[in-house]
Scaffold this active site. Sequence first.
Site, PDB file in Angstrom:
ATOM      1  N   GLU A 141      -9.241  40.225  45.240  1.00  0.00           N
ATOM      2  CA  GLU A 141      -9.339  40.829  43.910  1.00  0.00           C
ATOM      3  C   GLU A 141      -8.793  39.846  42.875  1.00  0.00           C
ATOM      4  O   GLU A 141      -7.623  39.459  42.931  1.00  0.00           O
ATOM      5  CB  GLU A 141      -8.521  42.136  43.862  1.00  0.00           C
ATOM      6  CG  GLU A 141      -8.591  42.798  42.501  1.00  0.00           C
ATOM      7  CD  GLU A 141      -7.622  43.981  42.362  1.00  0.00           C
ATOM      8  OE1 GLU A 141      -7.086  44.460  43.366  1.00  0.00           O
ATOM      9  OE2 GLU A 141      -7.410  44.399  41.211  1.00  0.00           O
ATOM     10  N   PRO A 190     -21.557  46.307  27.638  1.00  0.00           N
ATOM     11  CA  PRO A 190     -20.371  45.584  28.114  1.00  0.00           C
ATOM     12  C   PRO A 190     -20.609  44.930  29.481  1.00  0.00           C
ATOM     13  O   PRO A 190     -20.102  43.843  29.749  1.00  0.00           O
ATOM     14  CB  PRO A 190     -19.299  46.675  28.209  1.00  0.00           C
ATOM     15  CG  PRO A 190     -19.745  47.734  27.261  1.00  0.00           C
ATOM     16  CD  PRO A 190     -21.245  47.708  27.301  1.00  0.00           C
ATOM     17  N   THR A 191     -21.407  45.590  30.305  1.00  0.00           N
ATOM     18  CA  THR A 191     -21.692  45.026  31.627  1.00  0.00           C
ATOM     19  C   THR A 191     -22.627  43.815  31.498  1.00  0.00           C
ATOM     20  O   THR A 191     -22.453  42.796  32.171  1.00  0.00           O
ATOM     21  CB  THR A 191     -22.309  46.111  32.536  1.00  0.00           C
ATOM     22  OG1 THR A 191     -21.379  47.183  32.607  1.00  0.00           O
ATOM     23  CG2 THR A 191     -22.604  45.588  33.927  1.00  0.00           C
ATOM     24  N   LYS A 223     -31.934  49.387  33.892  1.00  0.00           N
ATOM     25  CA  LYS A 223     -31.556  48.514  32.780  1.00  0.00           C
ATOM     26  C   LYS A 223     -30.614  47.393  33.259  1.00  0.00           C
ATOM     27  O   LYS A 223     -30.807  46.218  32.948  1.00  0.00           O
ATOM     28  CB  LYS A 223     -30.843  49.352  31.708  1.00  0.00           C
ATOM     29  CG  LYS A 223     -31.101  48.860  30.314  1.00  0.00           C
ATOM     30  CD  LYS A 223     -30.703  49.945  29.344  1.00  0.00           C
ATOM     31  CE  LYS A 223     -30.820  49.491  27.915  1.00  0.00           C
ATOM     32  NZ  LYS A 223     -30.396  50.541  27.014  1.00  0.00           N
ATOM     33  N   GLY A 359      16.246  52.099  40.037  1.00  0.00           N
ATOM     34  CA  GLY A 359      16.377  51.754  38.633  1.00  0.00           C
ATOM     35  C   GLY A 359      17.426  50.678  38.438  1.00  0.00           C
ATOM     36  O   GLY A 359      18.204  50.384  39.349  1.00  0.00           O
ATOM     37  N   CYS A 386      17.622  54.270  46.544  1.00  0.00           N
ATOM     38  CA  CYS A 386      18.269  53.056  46.048  1.00  0.00           C
ATOM     39  C   CYS A 386      19.287  53.389  44.953  1.00  0.00           C
ATOM     40  O   CYS A 386      20.369  53.852  45.271  1.00  0.00           O
ATOM     41  CB  CYS A 386      17.220  52.052  45.586  1.00  0.00           C
ATOM     42  SG  CYS A 386      17.856  50.371  45.649  1.00  0.00           S
ATOM     43  N   HIS A 516      14.016  51.592  50.128  1.00  0.00           N
ATOM     44  CA  HIS A 516      12.941  52.352  49.472  1.00  0.00           C
ATOM     45  C   HIS A 516      11.933  52.835  50.522  1.00  0.00           C
ATOM     46  O   HIS A 516      10.978  52.121  50.819  1.00  0.00           O
ATOM     47  CB  HIS A 516      12.206  51.460  48.469  1.00  0.00           C
ATOM     48  CG  HIS A 516      13.011  51.100  47.274  1.00  0.00           C
ATOM     49  ND1 HIS A 516      13.033  51.861  46.137  1.00  0.00           N
ATOM     50  CD2 HIS A 516      13.830  50.042  47.034  1.00  0.00           C
ATOM     51  CE1 HIS A 516      13.822  51.298  45.237  1.00  0.00           C
ATOM     52  NE2 HIS A 516      14.323  50.191  45.758  1.00  0.00           N
ATOM     53  N   GLU A 518       9.654  54.903  50.204  1.00  0.00           N
ATOM     54  CA  GLU A 518       8.340  55.174  49.609  1.00  0.00           C
ATOM     55  C   GLU A 518       7.328  54.053  49.843  1.00  0.00           C
ATOM     56  O   GLU A 518       6.126  54.301  49.878  1.00  0.00           O
ATOM     57  CB  GLU A 518       8.475  55.451  48.104  1.00  0.00           C
ATOM     58  CG  GLU A 518       8.906  54.281  47.229  1.00  0.00           C
ATOM     59  CD  GLU A 518      10.418  54.140  47.072  1.00  0.00           C
ATOM     60  OE1 GLU A 518      11.154  54.656  47.934  1.00  0.00           O
ATOM     61  OE2 GLU A 518      10.857  53.503  46.093  1.00  0.00           O
TER      62      GLU A 518
HETATM   63  N1  GLN Z   1      20.239  48.559  40.263  1.00  0.00           N
HETATM   64  C1  GLN Z   1      20.577  48.792  41.620  1.00  0.00           C
HETATM   65  C2  GLN Z   1      20.802  47.494  42.374  1.00  0.00           C
HETATM   66  O1  GLN Z   1      20.416  46.452  41.940  1.00  0.00           O
HETATM   67  C3  GLN Z   1      19.533  49.627  42.314  1.00  0.00           C
HETATM   68  C4  GLN Z   1      18.221  48.943  42.441  1.00  0.00           C
HETATM   69  C5  GLN Z   1      17.088  49.871  42.787  1.00  0.00           C
HETATM   70  O2  GLN Z   1      17.188  51.062  42.572  1.00  0.00           O
HETATM   71  N2  GLN Z   1      15.982  49.326  43.276  1.00  0.00           N
HETATM   72  O3  GLN Z   1      21.391  47.507  43.428  1.00  0.00           O
END
Ligand code: GLN
Length: 538
Positions: A141, A190-191, A223, A359, A386, A516, A518
């Site tokens: 891709e 556009p295509t 077309k 986060g 995390c 993680h 997920e």
């Molecule tokens: N900020 C946190 C760290 O750096 C958690 C990181 C996260 O949630 N991926 O450890």
Amino acid sequence: MPRFIFIAGGVMSGVGKGIATASIGRILKSKKFRITAIKIDPYINIDAGTMNPVEHGEVFVMDDGTECDQDIGNYERFLDETLTSDNYITTGRVYQAVISRERDLGYQGRCVEVVPDIPNEVISRIKRVAKNTKADFVLVEIGGTVGEYQNMLFLEAARMMKLQNPQNTLFLLVSYFPVPKTVGEMKTKPTQTAVRILNGAGIQPDIILGRSVQPLDSPRKRKVSIFCNIKSEDVFSSPDVDSIYQVPINYENEGLGNRILKKFGLRPVKQGLKDWKELVRIIFNSNKEIKIGIIGKYFKTGKFTLMDSYISVIEAIKHACWHFKIKPNIQWFSSEKYEKFPEKLKELKKFDGVIIPGGFGTRGTEGKIKVIEFCRNEKIPYLGLCLGMQLAVIEFARNVCGIKKASSTEFLSKCKFPVVDTMIDQKKLLKEEKYGGTMRLGAYKCELKKGTKSFNAYGRKKYIFERHRHRYEINNTFRRKLEEKGMIMAGINPKRDLVEIVEIKEHPYFIATQFHPEYKSKPLNPHPLFREFIKTCL
Ligand code: GLN
């Protein structure tokens, strides 16, 4: 002998090339071919690790620790394959390799030039993936849209590959067909423009996938055929869908898989999407609903709300819900709200479960700690991922162990009670401002504690491997105190004695992980921790 399918986008971005690529992969895999997929991102960044999630969406992490574009996540979910760093190419990676080879005299004194040395490096990377994976089909891709400066050298690489090996290379254009409200008719211009631009780069698409609100009708296909120099039967529809998991089925209903095989001179193979069809049946026929709240902060950009920053979390919730034939109702809240208006925490009672995903930085963390306290006390199922685990430990330290000033050195560098802190190696990196690719990344071993909920969820396995992306850890100095007050260290990394999973007793589900989970959830095989979380919510 590997075959290569290049997938490029028309003049508009964001039309679902990644899902198209992943879906074609799924179809060919269901026809018993060995498949791999490469994502080319035309930016200079070496990887996606330093990018802002609000601008770029989620940073996906592979087993080998590569921080990459979220499309790789789509590939892994659709293909059910584990990909590696080789499957992710950026302009930065290509230039870095060429420049360092030049420094090592790898070009034997000759002048190193953008063309052909850059496309040649791209080609050798694509071929390396083909060789290492022994794939029958390598899907490539090319990110961005045709006509932009940034991806020209990648299109050039694709053109050169076709020249070298015309029978084994196929070009597929994913192009948008707008239906302007004022006109009410589907537009093909556009295509046409996209194909002209591609032609200018020496490329003629073999197949066009028409993305639109509705399927392309025969006048449109005719077309496109005339103006884009392509047979009508090579123009396929890819209308908007309610679930991305419908896409492979829609393509197969139009016969895309066998058309691709025919282009390569291969015999048609019967459709093999039975399990996938069953999944889609469940997606649309599950009525019982479950309400999950995600508390985060990477949602807003201007007047728009994004979900892309948490895409793997959202998909993992869905996979687990579908496993129980129920419908997920996912709502997201910005944690800052609970800092200003703690009385709003009550609204969480309406939820069957709460997730706090990963986060970075201080913003919003106090609100999340309030949410965790509420979930712990009100016995609302809680899954922390995390940062969601680090904050759970801080909350427990403050409110159960009585360490009122407990925090993380991420939020308070001179924190007196750093229950979350960096390891020595990370301290050095931070001091030297070496941020890119230096977190604790990728799959690490975790030993599960017998008898814990996590141990049971994973089918009583002693060891598991999960993917990480963080710089901070639970500080072992505080471990005993936390344990004394009832926090269970349910998973430990044996090599470095790091806490990987915490649980608390006397709660229907309170599990938080340093890794993680997920990233490893699949539509037909949900992640055990998400599965058990949803089961408890039910
Ligand atoms: N900020 C946190 C760290 O750096 C958690 C990181 C996260 O949630 N991926 O450890």
